[in-house]
Design an enzyme around this catalytic site. Structure first.
Site, PDB file in Angstrom:
ATOM      1  N   LYS A   1       0.886  -1.171   0.000  1.00 22.05           N
ATOM      2  CA  LYS A   1       0.000   0.000   0.000  1.00 22.05           C
ATOM      3  C   LYS A   1       0.922   1.218   0.000  1.00 22.05           C
ATOM      4  CE  LYS A   1      -4.188   1.720   0.314  1.00 22.05           C
ATOM      5  NZ  LYS A   1      -5.131   1.656  -0.813  1.00 22.05           N
TER       6      LYS A   1
ATOM      7  N   ASP B   1      -2.339 -12.164   5.413  1.00 17.58           N
ATOM      8  CA  ASP B   1      -3.342 -12.858   6.211  1.00 17.58           C
ATOM      9  C   ASP B   1      -4.676 -12.851   5.458  1.00 17.58           C
ATOM     10  OD1 ASP B   1      -4.758 -13.963   8.272  1.00 17.58           O
ATOM     11  OD2 ASP B   1      -4.392 -12.374   9.720  1.00 17.58           O
TER      12      ASP B   1
END
Ligand code: NAD
Length: 358
Positions: free
Chosen positions: A193, A249
């Site tokens: 990001k 995750d």
């Protein structure tokens, strides 16, 4: 060759599926001339029952001294009320940290014979997909400082978690991802990001530096929000996805779910020396434990990953994966992957059919 494997059968369906997987390894040993020695240890709920804690020093030592660790699953409703520091799942975190496992590898592959289970439209899946999510396991916001403070804006109590990635950690996972890609379809997509997070800017700069060490690999960057969309829009564009702990995750669960079959998906967590802990991605399935109907394939495919990644036994790993594929192609199913009305095999029947193919 001889190999020592620490075996953590764990709770729920753990013992049923691991027993089948060990017999598959024995069959591989017979066919290819290897001996697998097993040392069974307790971890999770069964260790709480026997020792009062989910993970003992003895279990840790045996796992550290073994060539590899095979794990079923831990946890279940019986231990839901124990204090959080003693929960069965703490055994997994304890083992990961004791063994220095810093990378989690999760293949998400659509088996052609099971394409009906895939929740994505056939025209999008095309010939299927074969993705390997490489998730960093020991850094990121999960291991930063967790604390509370007063809001700067006068909004009262505020939770805060520090997100960190060092150049060293990114290089370590990045190189592992490129090495994996070299053994597969030679594509790496690094997910971050970097438009918002400083952690991600360090991640991206580091990845750009090391990508030049692997000129044969096609490299791309992708923002995590876009990656979440692309996984359902066009999953076959991916080969290896490498990402941090938090994004990994979430994305690894998403990648798993688009295959449509939780009982089929293996995983490996590895340390720098190549030792690994191999386990199915699913949990202990307490709803079906003891019924002999659990799908053992995820655990059997985890053994294939062990053969390939920890022992370097490529032909043996291929043989296990081909045996699974052949049994599925022949139409054999356990209940979780059977179509309505289709005959469902027991755990041991499925294991026996896979062994017969070896
Ligand atoms: P789960 O993965 O155990 O089960 C989810 C659903 O999938 C259930 O309906 C189950 O019957 C089915 N399923 C899972 N594996 C299957 C298999 N091999 N064959 C056929 N069906 C299968 O997830 P959950 O119900 O959320 O968790 C149950 C327990 O497992 C909890 O205590 C949880 O903490 C623990 N857990 C452990 C691990 C691990 O050991 N790595 C991972 C996830 C959950």
């Amino acid at each position: 060759m001889e190999y020592n494997i620490a075996v953590v059968k764990g709770d729920g369906i753990g013992p049923e599926i691991v027993t089948e997987a060990m017999q598959v390894l024995d069959k591989v040993g017979e066919r290819f001339g290897h001996t697998f020695h097993y040392q069974e240890v307790l971890a999770g709920g069964c260790s709480i029952d026997a020792n009062g804690i989910p993970l003992t020093e003895e279990t840790i030592e045996i796992c550290k001294n073994a060539d590899s660790v095979l794990l079923g699953a831990v946890g279940g409703p019986k231990w839901d009320e124990v204090p959080s520091e003693k929960r069965p799942e703490k055994a997994l975190l304890g083992l990961r940290s004791a063994l220095g496992l810093f990378v989690n590898l999760r293949p998400a592959q659509m088996h052609k014979a099971l394409s009906d289970a895939c929740p994505i439209k056939p025209e999008i899946i095309g010939d299927g997909f074969d993705i390997l999510v490489c998730r960093e396991l020991t850094g990121d916001v999960y291991f930063g400082r967790h604390y509370r403070r007063e809001s700067d804006k006068g909004w009262g109590e505020t939770g805060a978690d520090d997100m960190n990635y060092s150049v060293y950690e990114v290089e370590r996972i990045g190189r592992r991802a490129f090495e994996m890609a070299m053994k597969r379809n030679k594509k790496v997509c690094s997910v971050d990001k970097a438009n918002v997070l400083e952690t991600s800017r360090v991640w991206r700069e580091t990845m750009h530096r090391i990508k030049d060490e692997y000129p044969e690999v096609a490299y791309s960057d992708m923002y995590v929000d876009n990656c979440a969309m692309q996984l359902v829009r066009n999953p076959s564009q991916f080969d290896v996805i490498v990402t941090g702990n938090l994004f990994g995750d979430i994305l690894s669960d998403e990648a798993s779910m688009i295959t449509g079959s939780i009982g089929m998906l293996p995983s490996a967590s590895m340390n720098e020396s190549g030792k690994g802990m191999y386990e199915p991605i699913h949990g202990s399935a307490p709803d079906i434990a003891g019924k002999g109907i659990a799908n053992p394939i995820a655990t059997i495919l985890s053994c294939a990953m062990m053969l390939r990644y920890s022992f370097g036994l490529m032909a043996e790993a291929d043989a296990v994966e081909n045996a699974v594929e052949a049994v599925l192609d022949a139409g054999h199913r356990t209940a979780d992957i059977a179509a309505p009305g289709e005959k469902a095999l027991s755990t041991s029947e499925m294991g026996a059919l896979i062994r017969a193919q070896l």
